[in-house]
Design an enzyme around this catalytic site. Sequence first.
Site, PDB file in Angstrom:
ATOM      1  N   GLU A  37       0.843  -1.354  -0.142  1.00 11.45           N
ATOM      2  CA  GLU A  37      -0.093  -0.008   0.033  1.00 11.45           C
ATOM      3  C   GLU A  37       0.943   1.304   0.166  1.00 11.45           C
ATOM      4  O   GLU A  37       1.913   1.269   0.665  1.00 11.45           O
ATOM      5  CB  GLU A  37      -0.984   0.023   1.192  1.00 11.45           C
ATOM      6  N   ARG A 262       5.120 -12.671  10.022  1.00  9.15           N
ATOM      7  CA  ARG A 262       5.717 -11.418   9.497  1.00  9.15           C
ATOM      8  C   ARG A 262       6.942 -11.408  10.230  1.00  9.15           C
ATOM      9  O   ARG A 262       7.279 -11.879  11.288  1.00  9.15           O
ATOM     10  CB  ARG A 262       4.894  -9.942   9.934  1.00  9.15           C
ATOM     11  N   LYS A 272       4.201   0.883   9.446  1.00 11.90           N
ATOM     12  CA  LYS A 272       4.226   2.225   8.657  1.00 11.90           C
ATOM     13  C   LYS A 272       3.759   3.285   9.632  1.00 11.90           C
ATOM     14  O   LYS A 272       4.368   4.415   9.593  1.00 11.90           O
ATOM     15  CB  LYS A 272       3.699   1.910   7.330  1.00 11.90           C
TER      16      LYS A 272
HETATM   17  P1  ATP Z   1       2.816  -1.957   8.018  1.00  5.93           P
HETATM   18  O1  ATP Z   1       1.944  -2.796   9.257  1.00  5.93           O
HETATM   19  O2  ATP Z   1       4.257  -2.094   8.207  1.00  5.93           O
HETATM   20  O3  ATP Z   1       2.273  -0.920   7.563  1.00  5.93           O
HETATM   21  P2  ATP Z   1       1.502  -3.460   5.891  1.00  5.93           P
HETATM   22  O4  ATP Z   1       1.255  -5.147   5.931  1.00  5.93           O
HETATM   23  O5  ATP Z   1       0.182  -2.644   6.163  1.00  5.93           O
HETATM   24  O6  ATP Z   1       2.525  -3.061   6.819  1.00  5.93           O
HETATM   25  P3  ATP Z   1       1.745  -3.266   3.079  1.00  5.93           P
HETATM   26  O7  ATP Z   1       2.121  -2.231   2.392  1.00  5.93           O
HETATM   27  O8  ATP Z   1       0.292  -3.791   3.040  1.00  5.93           O
HETATM   28  O9  ATP Z   1       2.123  -3.049   4.748  1.00  5.93           O
HETATM   29  O10 ATP Z   1       2.632  -4.686   2.751  1.00  5.93           O
HETATM   30  C1  ATP Z   1       2.714  -5.092   1.416  1.00  5.93           C
HETATM   31  C2  ATP Z   1       3.257  -6.780   1.601  1.00  5.93           C
HETATM   32  O11 ATP Z   1       4.393  -6.540   2.536  1.00  5.93           O
HETATM   33  C3  ATP Z   1       2.119  -7.353   2.386  1.00  5.93           C
HETATM   34  O12 ATP Z   1       1.924  -8.673   1.495  1.00  5.93           O
HETATM   35  C4  ATP Z   1       2.337  -7.794   3.725  1.00  5.93           C
HETATM   36  O13 ATP Z   1       1.875  -8.684   4.305  1.00  5.93           O
HETATM   37  C5  ATP Z   1       3.780  -7.740   3.530  1.00  5.93           C
HETATM   38  N1  ATP Z   1       4.636  -7.485   5.026  1.00  5.93           N
HETATM   39  C6  ATP Z   1       4.407  -6.248   5.621  1.00  5.93           C
HETATM   40  N2  ATP Z   1       4.914  -6.196   6.673  1.00  5.93           N
HETATM   41  C7  ATP Z   1       5.789  -7.418   6.710  1.00  5.93           C
HETATM   42  C8  ATP Z   1       6.780  -7.741   7.715  1.00  5.93           C
HETATM   43  N3  ATP Z   1       7.137  -7.427   9.120  1.00  5.93           N
HETATM   44  N4  ATP Z   1       7.182  -9.348   7.442  1.00  5.93           N
HETATM   45  C9  ATP Z   1       6.970  -9.829   6.148  1.00  5.93           C
HETATM   46  N5  ATP Z   1       6.025  -9.284   5.459  1.00  5.93           N
HETATM   47  C10 ATP Z   1       5.328  -7.796   5.508  1.00  5.93           C
HETATM   48 MG    MG Z   2      -1.488  -3.209   4.742  1.00  2.00          MG
END
Ligand code: ATP
Ligand code: MG
Length: 576
Positions: A37, A262, A272
Amino acid sequence: MNTPDSTPSLDFIRSIITEDLKANKNHGTIHTRFPPEPNGYLHIGHAKSICLNFGIATEFGGLCNLRFDDTNPIKEEEEFVESIKEDVRWLGFDWEDRLYYASDYFDQLYKYAVQLIKNGKAYVDDLTPDEIREYRGTLTESGRESPYRTRSVEENLSMFERMRAGEFEDGSRVLRAKIDMASPNLNMRDPVLYRVLHAAHHRTGKKWCIYPMYDFTHGQSDSIEGITHSLCTLEFEDHRPLYDWFVNELKIFAPQQIEFARLNLSYTVMSKRKLMELVEGGDVTGWDDPRLPTISGMRRRGYTAESIRNFCERIGVAKRESMVDMALLEYSIREDLNKRARRVMAVLRPIRVVIDNYPEDETEYLDAENSPEDPGMGSRKLPFSRVLYIEKDDFREDPPKKFFRLAPGREVRLKHAYYIKCKGMVKDEKTGELIELHCTYDPKTRGGWSDDGRKVRGTLHWVSAAHSIEAEVRLYDHLFVKPDPSDEKNGSDFKDHLNPNSLETLTSCRVEPSLADAPPGMGFQFLRLGYFCVDSVDSSTDRLVFNRTVTLRDTWAKIEKTQKKSGMPGKRKKAA
Ligand code: ATP
Ligand code: MG
């Protein structure tokens, strides 16, 4: 040096894919995607997902898309899109011509919503957001049906059309799926599919005033792109039944969702939202602050793409949440830089040393190897002259036991140069502060070796005062003092655990002249001190600035010994 050891088995995701291929599922195609995102910069957790998705595609002869899940017009920005593309590319992955945006599918998603309405599977709800929340029930209590749930298909079609036409205010109407308000899974209690939001989108502009929810977008976007294996993190496990419900009701291609844990890393935060709070609150200098676990911060700090990929391979993938020790990340960059970084000399906290028996106006050039690891990296000429700098810490007037460096009357080796012996000190008359040391050198020890078999215990790094260059050096420590700053028990906020000493800036360092035109981002080993790189933002030919990437001390080797006993995940074998 010890390396974490190898386990020869495939991880559970690669095992599933291997089985799917054997069964000729999806006609033997493998298609993955990385779906960020664009509401912030990528971090090391995303790197895990990137390495997994792109890595699997490569290993199994498949394809991997880059898709921006840009359903939220308010939090998303072009700056984030660009930084994400740059980071994925820098990590060494290529989406070729497969760059997509969920917003590309807004028309199709609207049609899907209409299809659900026509099938009696979606309705427009007039309840307020608070009422919807209240009607939703809890984990232990089932929800209640909205009084608008029984609207006719015709009325729903017309209301949804009016939502799209901009007749309603933000928050006044939503489109919901008609599933089951009594489901034990809260995601199945008539989830919201569309909301009214009069906001411009970074790509579709003002075309829409209704936007699909993430849950209504993600699975269908995967389906549209023909994603065979939709890899996501564990928190989406409970959403899987909903995603399956959508593709089933819409009778479209059904991707297989597989969840993995994760990455959590000690002494830092990864969400984020929290990173944004640090950036906006001025606790760090920006998204690329070298103390952040963002890809851009790590790149600026001197991490190489290869070291990050190796790290991701080493941690592997599993179903269980765990906390990875920051020391493992540091191990990975040390291992990489040990191979590729040129060894140079820099003095961070200089004290002047005058070699009394060395001629005033002479300079000689000594041979210095660039890397003991790789003779192919050649050697350079180091200027030596009468006035030098050494590290203040390398001298003690009253040396304690086991201090083998310079002290009054003591002889030490200057790396690549000569043995020197300390003959005297000059101190400030008023403050008593040490100003300079006086030494003599032994001309017969050129190169740092004595042919009479005389031994010295200490070897010091040094630079020639007249030839060295002034530089600023930034020393980084953990951003947080607690291994798990996000653990907000006792009502503490993650920011309460910020390390006030996470950055130490030294402004009068002296570096050897060969660093004069080192390019931004290039990494070096400063002998005895650690790995450093030229700062890509603030360094210039007029003012050299270095970041300490990592110290030389290898705490990982110790940790590894204990982890080996407890079965820490090791290096994964490549799929056949
Ligand atoms: P955050 O909570 O850090 O904002 P998010 O999951 O909302 O992370 P996205 O931009 O939606 O961020 O993530 C893109 C991809 O990266 C998704 O498939 C998500 O599952 C993966 N991802 C995000 N954080 C992690 C992590 N700490 N370890 C492994 N994969 C991750
Ligand atoms: Mg997300």
